[in-house]
Design a protein around this motif. Structure first.
Motif, PDB file in Angstrom:
ATOM      1  N   PHE A 136      10.611  22.460  25.609  1.00  0.00           N
ATOM      2  CA  PHE A 136      10.681  22.012  27.001  1.00  0.00           C
ATOM      3  C   PHE A 136       9.287  21.643  27.510  1.00  0.00           C
ATOM      4  CE2 PHE A 136      10.462  22.716  31.548  1.00  0.00           C
ATOM      5  CZ  PHE A 136      11.576  22.034  32.009  1.00  0.00           C
ATOM      6  N   ALA A 137       8.313  22.463  27.194  1.00  0.00           N
ATOM      7  CA  ALA A 137       6.952  22.206  27.665  1.00  0.00           C
ATOM      8  C   ALA A 137       6.424  20.883  27.141  1.00  0.00           C
ATOM      9  CB  ALA A 137       6.035  23.351  27.234  1.00  0.00           C
ATOM     10  N   VAL A 138       6.675  20.593  25.882  1.00  0.00           N
ATOM     11  CA  VAL A 138       6.188  19.343  25.302  1.00  0.00           C
ATOM     12  C   VAL A 138       6.975  18.162  25.870  1.00  0.00           C
ATOM     13  CG1 VAL A 138       5.908  18.042  23.158  1.00  0.00           C
ATOM     14  CG2 VAL A 138       5.396  20.496  23.211  1.00  0.00           C
ATOM     15  N   ALA A 139       8.287  18.334  26.005  1.00  0.00           N
ATOM     16  CA  ALA A 139       9.125  17.227  26.486  1.00  0.00           C
ATOM     17  C   ALA A 139       8.759  16.815  27.895  1.00  0.00           C
ATOM     18  CB  ALA A 139      10.601  17.640  26.429  1.00  0.00           C
ATOM     19  N   HIS A 140       8.387  17.778  28.739  1.00  0.00           N
ATOM     20  CA  HIS A 140       8.131  17.472  30.146  1.00  0.00           C
ATOM     21  C   HIS A 140       6.667  17.666  30.531  1.00  0.00           C
ATOM     22  CE1 HIS A 140      12.298  16.698  31.056  1.00  0.00           C
ATOM     23  NE2 HIS A 140      12.644  17.801  30.410  1.00  0.00           N
ATOM     24  N   SER A 141       5.795  17.742  29.521  1.00  0.00           N
ATOM     25  CA  SER A 141       4.342  17.842  29.769  1.00  0.00           C
ATOM     26  C   SER A 141       4.014  18.971  30.747  1.00  0.00           C
ATOM     27  CB  SER A 141       3.794  16.506  30.306  1.00  0.00           C
ATOM     28  OG  SER A 141       4.024  15.480  29.368  1.00  0.00           O
ATOM     29  N   VAL A 142       4.569  20.118  30.461  1.00  0.00           N
ATOM     30  CA  VAL A 142       4.342  21.304  31.279  1.00  0.00           C
ATOM     31  C   VAL A 142       3.515  22.287  30.456  1.00  0.00           C
ATOM     32  CG1 VAL A 142       5.471  23.245  32.460  1.00  0.00           C
ATOM     33  CG2 VAL A 142       6.556  20.979  32.440  1.00  0.00           C
ATOM     34  N   ASP A 143       2.647  23.020  31.113  1.00  0.00           N
ATOM     35  CA  ASP A 143       1.908  24.088  30.425  1.00  0.00           C
ATOM     36  C   ASP A 143       2.919  25.094  29.854  1.00  0.00           C
ATOM     37  OD1 ASP A 143       0.401  26.219  29.604  1.00  0.00           O
ATOM     38  OD2 ASP A 143      -0.591  26.561  31.533  1.00  0.00           O
ATOM     39  N   PRO A 144       2.899  25.320  28.553  1.00  0.00           N
ATOM     40  CA  PRO A 144       3.880  26.259  27.976  1.00  0.00           C
ATOM     41  C   PRO A 144       3.873  27.622  28.657  1.00  0.00           C
ATOM     42  CG  PRO A 144       2.725  25.104  26.235  1.00  0.00           C
ATOM     43  CD  PRO A 144       2.034  24.732  27.517  1.00  0.00           C
ATOM     44  N   ALA A 145       2.715  28.033  29.159  1.00  0.00           N
ATOM     45  CA  ALA A 145       2.637  29.338  29.810  1.00  0.00           C
ATOM     46  C   ALA A 145       3.413  29.377  31.124  1.00  0.00           C
ATOM     47  CB  ALA A 145       1.176  29.712  30.058  1.00  0.00           C
ATOM     48  N   ALA A 146       3.743  28.203  31.657  1.00  0.00           N
ATOM     49  CA  ALA A 146       4.479  28.147  32.920  1.00  0.00           C
ATOM     50  C   ALA A 146       5.992  28.119  32.718  1.00  0.00           C
ATOM     51  CB  ALA A 146       4.048  26.924  33.720  1.00  0.00           C
ATOM     52  N   VAL A 147       6.423  28.020  31.477  1.00  0.00           N
ATOM     53  CA  VAL A 147       7.858  27.926  31.192  1.00  0.00           C
ATOM     54  C   VAL A 147       8.413  29.325  30.919  1.00  0.00           C
ATOM     55  CG1 VAL A 147       9.629  26.905  29.712  1.00  0.00           C
ATOM     56  CG2 VAL A 147       7.518  25.638  30.211  1.00  0.00           C
ATOM     57  N   VAL A 148       9.450  29.684  31.655  1.00  0.00           N
ATOM     58  CA  VAL A 148      10.069  30.995  31.487  1.00  0.00           C
ATOM     59  C   VAL A 148      11.480  30.801  30.942  1.00  0.00           C
ATOM     60  CG1 VAL A 148      10.802  33.123  32.619  1.00  0.00           C
ATOM     61  CG2 VAL A 148       8.734  31.926  33.401  1.00  0.00           C
ATOM     62  N   VAL A 149      11.736  31.361  29.777  1.00  0.00           N
ATOM     63  CA  VAL A 149      13.068  31.260  29.170  1.00  0.00           C
ATOM     64  C   VAL A 149      13.655  32.661  29.064  1.00  0.00           C
ATOM     65  CG1 VAL A 149      14.369  30.597  27.110  1.00  0.00           C
ATOM     66  CG2 VAL A 149      12.458  29.178  27.891  1.00  0.00           C
ATOM     67  N   THR A 150      14.835  32.824  29.619  1.00  0.00           N
ATOM     68  CA  THR A 150      15.511  34.119  29.605  1.00  0.00           C
ATOM     69  C   THR A 150      16.860  33.964  28.919  1.00  0.00           C
ATOM     70  OG1 THR A 150      14.484  34.636  31.732  1.00  0.00           O
ATOM     71  CG2 THR A 150      16.334  36.031  31.025  1.00  0.00           C
ATOM     72  N   GLU A 151      17.126  34.783  27.930  1.00  0.00           N
ATOM     73  CA  GLU A 151      18.423  34.707  27.254  1.00  0.00           C
ATOM     74  C   GLU A 151      19.459  35.421  28.128  1.00  0.00           C
ATOM     75  OE1 GLU A 151      18.619  36.204  23.248  1.00  0.00           O
ATOM     76  OE2 GLU A 151      20.496  35.131  22.851  1.00  0.00           O
ATOM     77  N   SER A 152      20.392  34.669  28.643  1.00  0.00           N
ATOM     78  CA  SER A 152      21.353  35.219  29.608  1.00  0.00           C
ATOM     79  C   SER A 152      22.608  35.764  28.943  1.00  0.00           C
ATOM     80  CB  SER A 152      21.729  34.134  30.628  1.00  0.00           C
ATOM     81  OG  SER A 152      22.203  32.978  29.963  1.00  0.00           O
ATOM     82  N   ARG A 153      22.929  35.285  27.788  1.00  0.00           N
ATOM     83  CA  ARG A 153      23.987  35.912  26.995  1.00  0.00           C
ATOM     84  C   ARG A 153      23.666  35.713  25.522  1.00  0.00           C
ATOM     85  NH1 ARG A 153      26.707  31.253  29.170  1.00  0.00           N
ATOM     86  NH2 ARG A 153      27.359  29.832  27.507  1.00  0.00           N
ATOM     87  N   CYS A 154      24.103  36.686  24.700  1.00  0.00           N
ATOM     88  CA  CYS A 154      23.706  36.670  23.284  1.00  0.00           C
ATOM     89  C   CYS A 154      24.888  37.058  22.402  1.00  0.00           C
ATOM     90  CB  CYS A 154      22.543  37.649  23.053  1.00  0.00           C
ATOM     91  SG  CYS A 154      21.918  37.639  21.351  1.00  0.00           S
ATOM     92  N   PHE A 155      25.062  36.294  21.356  1.00  0.00           N
ATOM     93  CA  PHE A 155      26.125  36.555  20.387  1.00  0.00           C
ATOM     94  C   PHE A 155      25.984  37.954  19.789  1.00  0.00           C
ATOM     95  CE2 PHE A 155      27.812  36.139  16.003  1.00  0.00           C
ATOM     96  CZ  PHE A 155      29.109  35.713  16.284  1.00  0.00           C
ATOM     97  N   ALA A 156      24.755  38.402  19.648  1.00  0.00           N
ATOM     98  CA  ALA A 156      24.524  39.732  19.069  1.00  0.00           C
ATOM     99  C   ALA A 156      24.929  40.856  20.017  1.00  0.00           C
ATOM    100  CB  ALA A 156      23.055  39.892  18.686  1.00  0.00           C
ATOM    101  N   MET A 157      25.187  40.503  21.275  1.00  0.00           N
ATOM    102  CA  MET A 157      25.639  41.497  22.268  1.00  0.00           C
ATOM    103  C   MET A 157      27.134  41.384  22.522  1.00  0.00           C
ATOM    104  SD  MET A 157      22.531  41.152  25.009  1.00  0.00           S
ATOM    105  CE  MET A 157      23.193  42.402  26.116  1.00  0.00           C
ATOM    106  N   GLY A 158      27.801  40.510  21.792  1.00  0.00           N
ATOM    107  CA  GLY A 158      29.239  40.369  21.947  1.00  0.00           C
ATOM    108  C   GLY A 158      29.687  39.098  22.634  1.00  0.00           C
ATOM    109  N   ALA A 159      28.769  38.264  23.071  1.00  0.00           N
ATOM    110  CA  ALA A 159      29.144  36.990  23.698  1.00  0.00           C
ATOM    111  C   ALA A 159      29.633  36.006  22.625  1.00  0.00           C
ATOM    112  CB  ALA A 159      27.948  36.407  24.444  1.00  0.00           C
ATOM    113  N   ASP A 160      30.265  34.942  23.090  1.00  0.00           N
ATOM    114  CA  ASP A 160      30.767  33.928  22.150  1.00  0.00           C
ATOM    115  C   ASP A 160      29.656  33.040  21.618  1.00  0.00           C
ATOM    116  OD1 ASP A 160      33.350  34.834  22.454  1.00  0.00           O
ATOM    117  OD2 ASP A 160      33.795  33.465  24.110  1.00  0.00           O
ATOM    118  N   ASP A 161      28.571  32.949  22.378  1.00  0.00           N
ATOM    119  CA  ASP A 161      27.432  32.139  21.962  1.00  0.00           C
ATOM    120  C   ASP A 161      26.179  32.710  22.622  1.00  0.00           C
ATOM    121  OD1 ASP A 161      27.642  31.413  24.600  1.00  0.00           O
ATOM    122  OD2 ASP A 161      28.300  29.356  24.233  1.00  0.00           O
ATOM    123  N   CYS A 162      25.080  32.002  22.491  1.00  0.00           N
ATOM    124  CA  CYS A 162      23.835  32.431  23.139  1.00  0.00           C
ATOM    125  C   CYS A 162      23.452  31.375  24.183  1.00  0.00           C
ATOM    126  CB  CYS A 162      22.708  32.560  22.117  1.00  0.00           C
ATOM    127  SG  CYS A 162      23.074  33.758  20.816  1.00  0.00           S
TER     128      CYS A 162
END
Lengths: 170, 215
Positions: A136-162
């Motif tokens: 995302f940072a490279v695609a939109h020329s954003v400082d990588p340190a400013a990009v926050v990615v949070t996994e909201s659901r995870c297959f390893a926790m029982g969700a259907d996908d991540c």
């Protein structure tokens, strides 16, 4: 599945590079064992370390192989790379310049964790989260340190996908 | 030695190991990734340095955990490869004696991007392996300079021990099931092999060298 990436393999040295980064084959047993060791050993610092390492690795590689692509085109390239390298399927099409949601219907890390260790109580996909942030940072020329990615659901926790929420601290 | 190492390496390097329609690489009974060496190095050495700062006990625990990850890798990846159809097709026809299994799998390793491995000496009780351009030492030198902690090739250390445990402690030639029970049999006691990195490029040597001996 081939993204047409140009690997530089030197068999006499036993090395392969793509976009300036050294690539090595490893399996889900090793990937999950190493992640577990770091989570156990580093505690609350582990998620940040595991994710930032991915950002720092993927961002320069994507810049190197972008071939002029930006925005949605570069994110599509990142999806192809993620899949070709065996990390799973990744959909970044819903991401705009301000972020959005990314989805991984198949995640190597989540599937590997579930297969080798059973379900987790917390998300497993630190590397994919960092990969998404870097792309995302490279695609939109954003400082990588400013990009926050949070996994909201995870297959390893029982969700259907991540799923991953992408936001930018501007 | 009857194994043509270069032919094996070239054959494995030519396998179509790329993600399928699900973005996964199922091969050798595993899910593979073509992962980033700098990622492994960044997370492993962040842990190593974190442990160093905590003290000797934490540092010893970190080293052991990183080597254990190498044991897991060897058992599943090397074991899975030696039980695979691809092994039967490419390597097995060259095998004349037990040691050839080792020369064959080391030739396979040389297609994995891990640097250039070579067996320097091999008996049923000990093996010495040299590695040129190991990705661990390369990464450490690039990010941290010369190591003050000794050898840093933990994956390779575990891998070398794992190779000996598969071939001379257990018996991969009898096609055992690679399950937790067999892992515990090979690695869960003091009867098997342990390895150490005796010199490391990250600590000033020209190349990395490992020895595996019965404990």
């Amino acid at each position: 599945m081939s993204g047409g990436f140009n690997y530089l393999t030197e068999l006499e040295k036993g090395t392969t590079h793509l976009g300036g980064q050294s690539l090595v084959f490893h399996c889900h047993f090793y990937n999950c064992q190493l992640q577990e060791a770091i989570e156990d050993g580093m505690g609350s610092a582990a998620p940040g370390v595991l994710t930032k390492a991915a950002v720092d690795t993927v961002s320069p590689q994507l810049r190197a192989i972008a071939d002029g692509a930006t925005g949605a085109d570069l994110l599509q390239r990142a999806e192809q790379l993620f899949a070709e390298l065996g990390f799973g399927a990744l959909s970044l099409g819903a991401l705009g310049p301000d972020g959005g949601e990314a989805v991984s219907p198949h995640s190597h890390y989540a599937m590997g964790w579930l297969a080798t260790r059973g379900p987790r109580e917390t998300p497993a996909c630190f590397f994919p989260a960092g990969f998404i942030a870097g792309a995302f940072a490279v695609a939109h020329s954003v400082d990588p340190a400013a990009v926050v990615v949070t996994e909201s659901r995870c297959f390893a926790m029982g969700a259907d996908d991540c799923a991953f929420t992408v936001a930018v601290n501007r | 030695m009857s194994v043509d190492g270069r032919a094996v390496t070239e054959a494995v390097a030519g396998l179509p190991l790329a993600g399928n329609e699900e973005g996964l690489i199922p091969a050798f009974g595993l899910y593979l990734t073509r992962h980033y060496a700098p990622y492994y190095n960044a997370v492993s050495y962040a842990y190593l340095h974190h442990a160093r700062d905590e003290g000797d006990a934490s540092l010893a625990k970190a080293r052991a955990a990183l080597v254990e990850a190498g044991h897991i890798c060897a058992f599943n990846t090397f074991g899975g490869i030696m039980l695979s159809q691809e092994w039967e097709a490419v390597v097995a026809p060259m095998i004349e004696e037990r040691a050839d299994w080792m020369y064959g799998i080391v030739a396979v390793v040389n297609a994995l991007g891990w640097g250039r491995w070579s067996v320097e000496d091999l008996s049923q009780d000990e093996m010495r392996i040299a590695v040129a351009d190991s990705y661990e030492s390369t990464g450490y030198l690039a990010e941290h300079g010369e190591s003050e902690l000794g050898g840093v090739c933990f994956l390779a250390t575990g891998g070398v021990a794992g190779l000996m445990n598969l071939l001379y402690h257990g018996d991969i030639t009898n096609r055992p099931a690679l399950n937790p029970t067999y892992y515990a049999e090979l690695f869960g006691n003091d009867a098997g092999f342990a390895a150490e990195e005796i010199v490391c490029r990250a600590a000033g040597a020209d190349r990395c060298e490992f020895v595996a001996r019965r404990q």
